[in-house]
Design a protein around this motif. Structure first.
Motif, PDB file in Angstrom:
ATOM      1  N   LYS A  17      81.854 -31.270  14.220  1.00 34.15           N
ATOM      2  CA  LYS A  17      80.807 -30.475  13.892  1.00 34.15           C
ATOM      3  C   LYS A  17      79.485 -30.661  14.458  1.00 34.15           C
ATOM      4  N   LEU A  18      79.430 -31.754  15.315  1.00 31.13           N
ATOM      5  CA  LEU A  18      77.968 -32.193  15.928  1.00 31.13           C
ATOM      6  C   LEU A  18      78.115 -31.651  17.192  1.00 31.13           C
ATOM      7  N   LEU A  19      79.239 -31.155  17.704  1.00 37.58           N
ATOM      8  CA  LEU A  19      79.303 -31.042  19.199  1.00 37.58           C
ATOM      9  C   LEU A  19      78.748 -29.406  19.455  1.00 37.58           C
ATOM     10  N   ILE A  20      78.348 -29.387  20.674  1.00 37.06           N
ATOM     11  CA  ILE A  20      77.993 -27.869  21.100  1.00 37.06           C
ATOM     12  C   ILE A  20      79.123 -27.432  21.971  1.00 37.06           C
ATOM     13  N   GLU A  21      79.856 -26.683  21.564  1.00 36.09           N
ATOM     14  CA  GLU A  21      81.232 -26.240  22.276  1.00 36.09           C
ATOM     15  C   GLU A  21      81.027 -25.775  23.450  1.00 36.09           C
ATOM     16  N   GLY A  22      79.832 -24.855  23.236  1.00 39.79           N
ATOM     17  CA  GLY A  22      79.606 -23.913  24.491  1.00 39.79           C
ATOM     18  C   GLY A  22      79.064 -24.633  25.754  1.00 39.79           C
ATOM     19  N   LEU A  23      78.699 -26.075  25.594  1.00 35.74           N
ATOM     20  CA  LEU A  23      78.065 -26.668  26.528  1.00 35.74           C
ATOM     21  C   LEU A  23      79.470 -27.439  27.411  1.00 35.74           C
ATOM     22  N   GLY A  24      80.627 -27.766  26.505  1.00 36.90           N
ATOM     23  CA  GLY A  24      81.852 -28.322  27.115  1.00 36.90           C
ATOM     24  C   GLY A  24      82.533 -27.139  27.855  1.00 36.90           C
ATOM     25  N   LYS A  25      82.531 -25.921  27.277  1.00 36.77           N
ATOM     26  CA  LYS A  25      82.924 -24.935  28.142  1.00 36.77           C
ATOM     27  C   LYS A  25      82.153 -24.540  29.289  1.00 36.77           C
ATOM     28  N   GLY A  26      80.966 -24.611  29.592  1.00 38.64           N
ATOM     29  CA  GLY A  26      80.359 -24.039  30.674  1.00 38.64           C
ATOM     30  C   GLY A  26      80.305 -25.271  31.464  1.00 38.64           C
ATOM     31  N   LEU A  27      80.675 -26.372  31.382  1.00 45.83           N
ATOM     32  CA  LEU A  27      81.071 -27.722  32.211  1.00 45.83           C
ATOM     33  C   LEU A  27      82.320 -27.554  32.821  1.00 45.83           C
ATOM     34  N   ARG A  28      83.236 -27.058  31.727  1.00 40.18           N
ATOM     35  CA  ARG A  28      84.530 -26.814  32.666  1.00 40.18           C
ATOM     36  C   ARG A  28      84.606 -25.683  33.417  1.00 40.18           C
ATOM     37  N   VAL A  29      83.906 -24.663  33.191  1.00 38.10           N
ATOM     38  CA  VAL A  29      83.538 -23.620  34.643  1.00 38.10           C
ATOM     39  C   VAL A  29      83.204 -24.203  35.585  1.00 38.10           C
ATOM     40  N   ILE A  30      82.034 -25.222  35.536  1.00 36.79           N
ATOM     41  CA  ILE A  30      81.736 -25.894  36.909  1.00 36.79           C
ATOM     42  C   ILE A  30      82.788 -26.462  37.597  1.00 36.79           C
TER      43      ILE A  30
END
Length: 263
Positions: A17-30
């Motif tokens: 609940k404290l995570l920003i999922e979008g950040l993780g997904k963006g890093l996966r794209v990189i």
């Protein structure tokens, strides 16, 4: 009993609940971009990251907007700005700054280039490098990544895993052959890692490049845990027979023991 895996010191899981999922997904794209895949379409990026084409395209366009990628309307590719992410670690992390004077002293002592690296998944990532007094030095620059099965550091760090963790790692690894001398048989590779565990050091002879040999020892902290390795890469013709181990292993071990109380 063998040492814990290099991931044993990872922090406890964080409440999702404290995570920003979008950040993780963006890093996966990189991370989807690689030497084999320098240019990707939104569809390809989606497949590689588990995202829909629409979501992948939004992340790619965001990278373009913020200067981390470029596009011709169909394909996307990374720009040099992405290097800031890795450079920030190398400049701020404690380990590269801590080990630098020690590996530099060893380099001046024997005239070879020394490296410190860590296991990141299936690869060794190099974090620090000495400056050898020779005009042309051999070794890996900080930030370089290579498959762990072709360099001595990989054997050294993996030798500190227990059998179960080692088997899990081997099952996930792609044993690509680079030179014909590369250990691409998982069974043979495992036996060599176990041998390195008994010896306390690892040697890699022309596994990645013809004419080059490497020697490495695990860098253990005060509690015996290993997250890093120290290595030296040399022209094998300069150290015939057992001269590589005889001349440079004592240097590696001395540096490792000196660093142990402060890691």
């Amino acid at each position: 009993m063998t040492d814990p895996t290099p991931t044993s010191s990872d922090p406890a899981p964080i409440d999702r609940k404290l995570l920003i999922e979008g950040l993780g997904k963006g890093l996966r794209v990189i991370e989807a971009f690689s030497d084999d895949r320098p240019r990707l379409t939104a569809t390809e990026a989606g497949v590689l990251t588990g995202l829909t084409r629409t979501a992948a395209r939004r992340y790619l366009l965001s990278l373009v907007h913020f200067g981390y990628a470029a596009t011709d309307g169909k394909y996307y590719w990374l720009l040099p700005r992405v290097l800031r992410l890795g450079q920030a670690y190398l400049e701020a992390a404690r380990i590269p700054r801590l080990v630098q004077p020690y590996i530099q002293r060893a380099s001046m002592q024997c005239g070879e280039t020394f490296n410190v690296g860590s296991l990141d998944g299936q690869e060794i990532v190099y974090l620090a490098r000495s400056n050898a007094p020779r005009l042309i030095s051999i070794g890996f620059h900080p930030g370089a990544r290579v498959p762990a099965h072709v360099v001595a550091q990989g054997f050294a760090i993996l030798s500190t895993l227990d059998d179960a963790a080692l088997d899990t790692w081997i099952a996930r690894h792609d044993f690509t052959n680079f030179t014909g001398a590369t250990l691409d048989d998982p069974v043979v590779f495992r036996s060599n890692v176990v041998a390195a565990r008994a010896l306390g050091y690892a040697q890699a002879d022309q596994y990645l490049s013809f004419g080059l040999s490497g020697l490495a020892v695990p860098l253990k902290d005060r509690k015996g845990r290993c997250q890093y390795a120290l290595s030296v890469t040399v022209q094998r013709q300069m150290y015939p027979d057992d001269q590589l181990v005889a001349q440079l292993l004592p240097v590696l071990r001395e540096v490792a023991e000196t660093l142990r109380p402060i890691l």
